[in-house]
Scaffold this motif. Structure first.
Motif, PDB file in Angstrom:
ATOM      1  N   ALA A 114      24.787  37.251  49.323  1.00 36.43           N
ATOM      2  CA  ALA A 114      24.496  37.541  50.726  1.00 36.43           C
ATOM      3  C   ALA A 114      25.280  36.703  51.738  1.00 36.43           C
ATOM      4  O   ALA A 114      25.740  37.245  52.745  1.00 36.43           O
ATOM      5  CB  ALA A 114      23.000  37.407  50.988  1.00 36.43           C
ATOM      6  N   PRO A 115      25.467  35.377  51.542  1.00 35.78           N
ATOM      7  CA  PRO A 115      26.139  34.584  52.581  1.00 35.78           C
ATOM      8  C   PRO A 115      27.572  35.021  52.880  1.00 35.78           C
ATOM      9  O   PRO A 115      28.067  34.783  53.982  1.00 35.78           O
ATOM     10  CB  PRO A 115      26.096  33.152  52.020  1.00 35.78           C
ATOM     11  CG  PRO A 115      24.907  33.147  51.123  1.00 35.78           C
ATOM     12  CD  PRO A 115      24.898  34.511  50.500  1.00 35.78           C
ATOM     13  N   ILE A 116      28.232  35.640  51.894  1.00 34.00           N
ATOM     14  CA  ILE A 116      29.616  36.081  52.125  1.00 34.00           C
ATOM     15  C   ILE A 116      29.773  37.575  51.835  1.00 34.00           C
ATOM     16  O   ILE A 116      30.884  38.063  51.655  1.00 34.00           O
ATOM     17  CB  ILE A 116      30.616  35.250  51.285  1.00 34.00           C
ATOM     18  CG1 ILE A 116      30.202  35.203  49.816  1.00 34.00           C
ATOM     19  CG2 ILE A 116      30.716  33.833  51.829  1.00 34.00           C
ATOM     20  CD1 ILE A 116      30.747  36.300  48.963  1.00 34.00           C
ATOM     21  N   ARG A 117      28.650  38.297  51.812  1.00 33.03           N
ATOM     22  CA  ARG A 117      28.672  39.718  51.422  1.00 33.03           C
ATOM     23  C   ARG A 117      29.512  40.558  52.376  1.00 33.03           C
ATOM     24  O   ARG A 117      30.342  41.371  51.944  1.00 33.03           O
ATOM     25  CB  ARG A 117      27.237  40.249  51.372  1.00 33.03           C
ATOM     26  CG  ARG A 117      27.141  41.732  50.977  1.00 33.03           C
ATOM     27  CD  ARG A 117      25.692  42.120  50.749  1.00 33.03           C
ATOM     28  NE  ARG A 117      25.193  41.444  49.564  1.00 33.03           N
ATOM     29  CZ  ARG A 117      23.971  40.904  49.466  1.00 33.03           C
ATOM     30  NH1 ARG A 117      23.153  40.945  50.520  1.00 33.03           N
ATOM     31  NH2 ARG A 117      23.579  40.331  48.357  1.00 33.03           N
ATOM     32  N   TYR A 118      29.320  40.395  53.669  1.00 36.07           N
ATOM     33  CA  TYR A 118      30.055  41.192  54.663  1.00 36.07           C
ATOM     34  C   TYR A 118      31.549  40.916  54.533  1.00 36.07           C
ATOM     35  O   TYR A 118      32.369  41.839  54.491  1.00 36.07           O
ATOM     36  CB  TYR A 118      29.532  40.840  56.050  1.00 36.07           C
ATOM     37  CG  TYR A 118      29.918  41.776  57.175  1.00 36.07           C
ATOM     38  CD1 TYR A 118      30.896  42.750  57.041  1.00 36.07           C
ATOM     39  CD2 TYR A 118      29.285  41.671  58.419  1.00 36.07           C
ATOM     40  CE1 TYR A 118      31.233  43.577  58.090  1.00 36.07           C
ATOM     41  CE2 TYR A 118      29.617  42.502  59.478  1.00 36.07           C
ATOM     42  CZ  TYR A 118      30.603  43.449  59.306  1.00 36.07           C
ATOM     43  OH  TYR A 118      30.939  44.273  60.358  1.00 36.07           O
TER      44      TYR A 118
END
Length: 438
Positions: free
Chosen positions: A372-376
């Motif tokens: 999630a922290p670097i998903r985008y």
């Protein structure tokens, strides 16, 4: 990784029914995506009049159309810039802000294209302005599509991520359907001279209005629960998110790029480019070509939803495997029929459109590949770079191949990409799931 940042899509997961809030979020996100994607793709449906109006009359028709496809491709080349920048701030500041900004950036250049002067009025400035507007569109869509997938995936309840991502993808394909229906109606009801004189401007002016409607719709959306939880627990990436992606998640990037290749081929060749190829290579009349395309685009919307439903029951990996094989079979069935006169064209094209719905599986494959922290940032980088490489070259390559290699060339190209996607699915099936996956 805390549970707040981890979702599950395994078919064994407990499945909760979509709440009223879930349905509202998915509906607004999909509708906004449809309006924005219409803005981006309507360009290709009017490639022929644009090639006539924005280049010198002495330019050979095939070269003018090739140059127009080059401007179309510029939108894809600009995607990584918008995607990387918006994804950076999406991972640091929030998904919703970038989700709204991207649609605003799309509305402005679309409206401007409908107002541009043509070559006879301003000379070489005309294609340069068209190119500039297309680049801005590319920057906007580069942040929109990955951000939209992350947004709906992180809003979805456990066991519904596949349908959530597919419903957003279906919304995007509704944008294609709107573009196809608009082109069909204009070409059927207006004489070619009127389309060339002023009719081509109408879909772009409508697109600008659609874009501002989408901006208004997105004000009702809320930030994703996953991002909100990460922000409250101070789990947001403190480093440059893209640096972490390239240092620690290179395999996820590669696999995401490979499945994106199939997505670009299926959408560009079989949905966006095929109406023009049908007229040039198989000598179908314009009305039949665009009518079949409208049927196929509608079937594609339904196919995305069907594949999303399938993902939540058998998993995204198995759905990708079988869906890719079905796409190969459907592609050769249609092109084989076209090569023999197109007797069943209006039946086979919608069937193929439904099978192209396998693209609704691909966003789930990608959002599950990154934490999630670097998903985008991870999804955006992989998707946009792959789309820039393959999307920018596909239109010109297929047009060239169809002219010089043979009428089945587009089918062979799509089949190659689907076969690669099949191999990716087979690899993922034997690869253990990671804790960070959705």
């Amino acid at each position: 990784m805390t549970q707040a940042a981890t979702l599950t899509t395994s078919p064994a997961s407990s499945v909760r029914s979509l709440s009223r809030h879930d349905v509202k979020t998915l509906s607004l996100a999909a509708l906004g995506g449809a309006l924005e994607f219409y803005d981006f793709v309507v360009f290709v449906f009017f490639a022929i009049p644009l090639s006539t109006l924005f280049f010198p009359h002495t330019t050979a028709p095939w070269l003018a159309q090739l140059q127009t496809y080059g401007i179309f491709a510029a939108g894809y080349l600009a995607r990584p810039l918008g995607g990387i920048v918006m994804a950076h701030f999406g991972d640091r500041l929030g998904r919703k802000r970038m989700f709204t900004l991207s649609v605003f950036l799309m509305a402005l250049p679309t409206l401007a294209i409908g107002l541009l002067p043509v070559y006879d009025q301003v000379g070489l400035l005309a294609p340069l302005l068209l190119l500039l507007m297309r680049v801005v569109q590319g920057i906007a869509i580069g942040g929109e599509v990955p951000g939209a997938w992350v947004f709906v995936a992180e809003h979805a309840p456990a066991g519904r991520v596949g349908f959530a991502c597919a419903s957003l993808t279906s919304g995007l394909t509704v944008g294609i359907l709107i573009g196809s229906l608009t082109a069909t109606w204009i070409n059927h009801h207006w004489p070619p001279a009127d389309v060339l004189s002023w009719g081509w401007r109408v879909p772009f002016l409508l697109g600008g209005v659609f874009g501002f409607v989408a901006v208004w719709l997105r004000r009702w959306l809320s930030e994703t629960p996953v991002f909100t939880a990460m922000r409250e627990r101070k789990e947001l990436s403190r480093e440059l998110p893209l640096r972490t992606v390239l240092a620690e998640h290179r395999q996820a990037v590669l696999l995401s790029m490979l499945v994106t290749w199939m997505l670009t081929a299926a959408i560009l060749v079989l949905i966006l480019m095929l109406p023009n190829l049908l007229q040039k290579q198989f000598h179908l009349d314009k009305n039949t070509a665009f009518l079949g395309n409208s049927y196929a685009a509608f079937a594609l919307c339904l196919g995305c939803l069907a594949y999303g439903w399938l993902v939540d029951r058998i998993g995204e990996r198995m759905a990708l495997l079988w869906g890719s094989l079905a796409l190969i079979a459907g592609t050769y069935a249609l092109f084989g029929d076209l090569a023999n006169g197109g007797t069943y064209f209006l039946w086979l094209y919608p069937l193929l459109g439904f099978l192209v719905g396998v693209v609704g599986v691909i966003p789930t494959v990608m959002v599950t590949a990154f934490p999630a922290p670097i998903r985008y940032s991870g999804l955006s980088f992989a998707y946009n770079v792959a789309y820039a490489v393959f999307g920018a070259s596909t239109a010109t390559l297929i047009d060239y191949m169809a002219e010089r290699v043979g009428r089945m060339a587009p089918a062979h190209y799509v089949a190659i990409t689907a076969l690669i996607s099949t191999l990716v699915a087979a690899y993922l099936l034997v690869k253990p799931r990671q804790q960070s996956e959705l």
